[in-house]
Design a protein around this motif. Structure first.
Motif, PDB file in Angstrom:
ATOM      1  N   TYR A  70     120.384 -12.757  75.495  1.00  0.00           N
ATOM      2  CA  TYR A  70     121.185 -13.834  74.903  1.00  0.00           C
ATOM      3  C   TYR A  70     121.644 -13.441  73.498  1.00  0.00           C
ATOM      4  O   TYR A  70     122.791 -13.668  73.132  1.00  0.00           O
ATOM      5  N   LEU A  71     120.757 -12.833  72.737  1.00  0.00           N
ATOM      6  CA  LEU A  71     121.108 -12.368  71.392  1.00  0.00           C
ATOM      7  C   LEU A  71     122.198 -11.304  71.455  1.00  0.00           C
ATOM      8  O   LEU A  71     123.125 -11.304  70.644  1.00  0.00           O
ATOM      9  N   VAL A  72     122.107 -10.416  72.418  1.00  0.00           N
ATOM     10  CA  VAL A  72     123.142  -9.388  72.593  1.00  0.00           C
ATOM     11  C   VAL A  72     124.488 -10.043  72.899  1.00  0.00           C
ATOM     12  O   VAL A  72     125.516  -9.655  72.351  1.00  0.00           O
ATOM     13  N   ASP A  73     124.487 -11.079  73.750  1.00  0.00           N
ATOM     14  CA  ASP A  73     125.737 -11.784  74.071  1.00  0.00           C
ATOM     15  C   ASP A  73     126.337 -12.450  72.843  1.00  0.00           C
ATOM     16  O   ASP A  73     127.547 -12.421  72.634  1.00  0.00           O
ATOM     17  N   VAL A  74     125.503 -13.056  72.005  1.00  0.00           N
ATOM     18  CA  VAL A  74     125.992 -13.701  70.782  1.00  0.00           C
ATOM     19  C   VAL A  74     126.596 -12.661  69.848  1.00  0.00           C
ATOM     20  O   VAL A  74     127.669 -12.876  69.265  1.00  0.00           O
ATOM     21  N   LEU A  75     125.931 -11.532  69.702  1.00  0.00           N
ATOM     22  CA  LEU A  75     126.454 -10.471  68.829  1.00  0.00           C
ATOM     23  C   LEU A  75     127.761  -9.893  69.367  1.00  0.00           C
ATOM     24  O   LEU A  75     128.656  -9.555  68.588  1.00  0.00           O
ATOM     25  N   ILE A  76     127.889  -9.811  70.677  1.00  0.00           N
ATOM     26  CA  ILE A  76     129.141  -9.337  71.268  1.00  0.00           C
ATOM     27  C   ILE A  76     130.277 -10.312  70.969  1.00  0.00           C
ATOM     28  O   ILE A  76     131.383  -9.911  70.608  1.00  0.00           O
ATOM     29  N   VAL A  77     130.004 -11.614  71.091  1.00  0.00           N
ATOM     30  CA  VAL A  77     131.030 -12.623  70.791  1.00  0.00           C
ATOM     31  C   VAL A  77     131.461 -12.524  69.333  1.00  0.00           C
ATOM     32  O   VAL A  77     132.653 -12.546  69.017  1.00  0.00           O
ATOM     33  N   LEU A  78     130.497 -12.397  68.432  1.00  0.00           N
ATOM     34  CA  LEU A  78     130.835 -12.301  67.007  1.00  0.00           C
ATOM     35  C   LEU A  78     131.613 -11.019  66.702  1.00  0.00           C
ATOM     36  O   LEU A  78     132.556 -11.039  65.899  1.00  0.00           O
ATOM     37  N   ALA A  79     131.238  -9.917  67.343  1.00  0.00           N
ATOM     38  CA  ALA A  79     131.962  -8.666  67.120  1.00  0.00           C
ATOM     39  C   ALA A  79     133.385  -8.744  67.666  1.00  0.00           C
ATOM     40  O   ALA A  79     134.332  -8.279  67.013  1.00  0.00           O
ATOM     41  N   ASN A  91     132.488 -20.152  63.519  1.00  0.00           N
ATOM     42  CA  ASN A  91     131.111 -20.336  63.108  1.00  0.00           C
ATOM     43  C   ASN A  91     130.207 -19.647  64.126  1.00  0.00           C
ATOM     44  O   ASN A  91     130.501 -19.675  65.324  1.00  0.00           O
ATOM     45  N   PRO A  92     129.101 -19.047  63.701  1.00  0.00           N
ATOM     46  CA  PRO A  92     128.178 -18.437  64.672  1.00  0.00           C
ATOM     47  C   PRO A  92     127.618 -19.426  65.691  1.00  0.00           C
ATOM     48  O   PRO A  92     127.223 -19.024  66.784  1.00  0.00           O
ATOM     49  N   LEU A  93     127.601 -20.703  65.375  1.00  0.00           N
ATOM     50  CA  LEU A  93     127.138 -21.690  66.359  1.00  0.00           C
ATOM     51  C   LEU A  93     128.075 -21.772  67.557  1.00  0.00           C
ATOM     52  O   LEU A  93     127.637 -22.010  68.686  1.00  0.00           O
ATOM     53  N   TRP A  94     129.356 -21.566  67.336  1.00  0.00           N
ATOM     54  CA  TRP A  94     130.303 -21.538  68.449  1.00  0.00           C
ATOM     55  C   TRP A  94     130.083 -20.292  69.299  1.00  0.00           C
ATOM     56  O   TRP A  94     130.293 -20.315  70.514  1.00  0.00           O
ATOM     57  N   ALA A  95     129.671 -19.199  68.667  1.00  0.00           N
ATOM     58  CA  ALA A  95     129.334 -17.990  69.427  1.00  0.00           C
ATOM     59  C   ALA A  95     128.110 -18.248  70.306  1.00  0.00           C
ATOM     60  O   ALA A  95     128.037 -17.751  71.432  1.00  0.00           O
ATOM     61  N   LEU A  96     127.163 -19.025  69.807  1.00  0.00           N
ATOM     62  CA  LEU A  96     126.009 -19.415  70.622  1.00  0.00           C
ATOM     63  C   LEU A  96     126.451 -20.215  71.837  1.00  0.00           C
ATOM     64  O   LEU A  96     125.922 -20.035  72.935  1.00  0.00           O
ATOM     65  N   CYS A  97     127.423 -21.099  71.647  1.00  0.00           N
ATOM     66  CA  CYS A  97     127.933 -21.909  72.758  1.00  0.00           C
ATOM     67  C   CYS A  97     128.613 -21.036  73.808  1.00  0.00           C
ATOM     68  O   CYS A  97     128.395 -21.223  75.011  1.00  0.00           O
ATOM     69  N   ILE A  98     129.439 -20.090  73.372  1.00  0.00           N
ATOM     70  CA  ILE A  98     130.109 -19.201  74.325  1.00  0.00           C
ATOM     71  C   ILE A  98     129.074 -18.395  75.097  1.00  0.00           C
ATOM     72  O   ILE A  98     129.163 -18.248  76.312  1.00  0.00           O
ATOM     73  N   ALA A  99     128.078 -17.866  74.391  1.00  0.00           N
ATOM     74  CA  ALA A  99     127.049 -17.065  75.051  1.00  0.00           C
ATOM     75  C   ALA A  99     126.247 -17.901  76.045  1.00  0.00           C
ATOM     76  O   ALA A  99     125.875 -17.412  77.115  1.00  0.00           O
ATOM     77  N   ALA A 100     125.988 -19.161  75.721  1.00  0.00           N
ATOM     78  CA  ALA A 100     125.242 -20.030  76.636  1.00  0.00           C
ATOM     79  C   ALA A 100     126.053 -20.318  77.900  1.00  0.00           C
ATOM     80  O   ALA A 100     125.527 -20.251  79.018  1.00  0.00           O
ATOM     81  N   VAL A 101     127.332 -20.626  77.735  1.00  0.00           N
ATOM     82  CA  VAL A 101     128.188 -20.885  78.898  1.00  0.00           C
ATOM     83  C   VAL A 101     128.329 -19.616  79.730  1.00  0.00           C
ATOM     84  O   VAL A 101     128.279 -19.650  80.969  1.00  0.00           O
ATOM     85  N   GLU A 102     128.476 -18.489  79.058  1.00  0.00           N
ATOM     86  CA  GLU A 102     128.589 -17.214  79.753  1.00  0.00           C
ATOM     87  C   GLU A 102     127.331 -16.923  80.562  1.00  0.00           C
ATOM     88  O   GLU A 102     127.397 -16.484  81.710  1.00  0.00           O
ATOM     89  N   LEU A 103     126.178 -17.194  79.972  1.00  0.00           N
ATOM     90  CA  LEU A 103     124.908 -16.975  80.645  1.00  0.00           C
ATOM     91  C   LEU A 103     124.771 -17.873  81.871  1.00  0.00           C
ATOM     92  O   LEU A 103     124.298 -17.441  82.928  1.00  0.00           O
ATOM     93  N   LEU A 104     125.201 -19.118  81.747  1.00  0.00           N
ATOM     94  CA  LEU A 104     125.123 -20.045  82.869  1.00  0.00           C
ATOM     95  C   LEU A 104     126.099 -19.690  83.991  1.00  0.00           C
ATOM     96  O   LEU A 104     125.768 -19.804  85.162  1.00  0.00           O
ATOM     97  N   LEU A 105     127.299 -19.267  83.632  1.00  0.00           N
ATOM     98  CA  LEU A 105     128.284 -18.906  84.652  1.00  0.00           C
ATOM     99  C   LEU A 105     127.936 -17.599  85.342  1.00  0.00           C
ATOM    100  O   LEU A 105     128.273 -17.408  86.515  1.00  0.00           O
ATOM    101  N   ARG A 106     127.314 -16.713  84.626  1.00  0.00           N
ATOM    102  CA  ARG A 106     126.935 -15.420  85.174  1.00  0.00           C
ATOM    103  C   ARG A 106     125.687 -15.517  86.024  1.00  0.00           C
ATOM    104  O   ARG A 106     125.465 -14.702  86.903  1.00  0.00           O
ATOM    105  N   GLY A 107     124.821 -16.465  85.708  1.00  0.00           N
ATOM    106  CA  GLY A 107     123.535 -16.591  86.390  1.00  0.00           C
ATOM    107  C   GLY A 107     122.450 -16.065  85.477  1.00  0.00           C
ATOM    108  O   GLY A 107     122.573 -14.991  84.899  1.00  0.00           O
TER     109      GLY A 107
END
Length: 111
Positions: A70-79, A91-107
């Protein structure tokens, strides 16, 4: 084996970026094509980077690996928000949201 998961990871990332790009106010983009490109790039980077990092750290426990992924996904979004023109995360909080949705959609257990 790594290439078998690539289409699923990319589809999940693309769907997450498009969904979050249009629904979340902290994410700015220049259009659908920018979100499509950014999602595909995020999926490809995650497919290559995540197994390499998990091999380096060999941390015990399923939840530790999930948190590291999950941390790797957040860092990828920010990069990507820094280097892809036309895609901005305010904001990094929005990157957390994208990573969470990505994690849920991916499984969740896909590593």
């Amino acid at each position: 084996m790594m290439l078998k998961k690539l289409p699923y990871r990319m589809i999940g990332c693309i769907a997450a970026y498009i969904l979050c790009g249009y629904l979340l106010p902290g994410i700015a983009h220049d259009g659908f094509a920018t979100l499509l490109f950014t999602g595909a790039l995020a999926g490809a980077i995650a497919q290559v980077l995540r197994p390499a990092l998990l091999q380096l750290h060999r941390l015990p426990g399923k939840y530790t690996a999930l948190a590291l992924g999950y941390l790797v996904d957040v860092l990828i979004v920010l990069a990507l928000s820094r280097f892809v023109p036309g895609f901005y995360v305010s904001n990094p909080l929005w990157a957390l949201c994208i990573a969470a949705v990505e994690l849920l959609l991916r499984g969740l257990p896909v590593f």
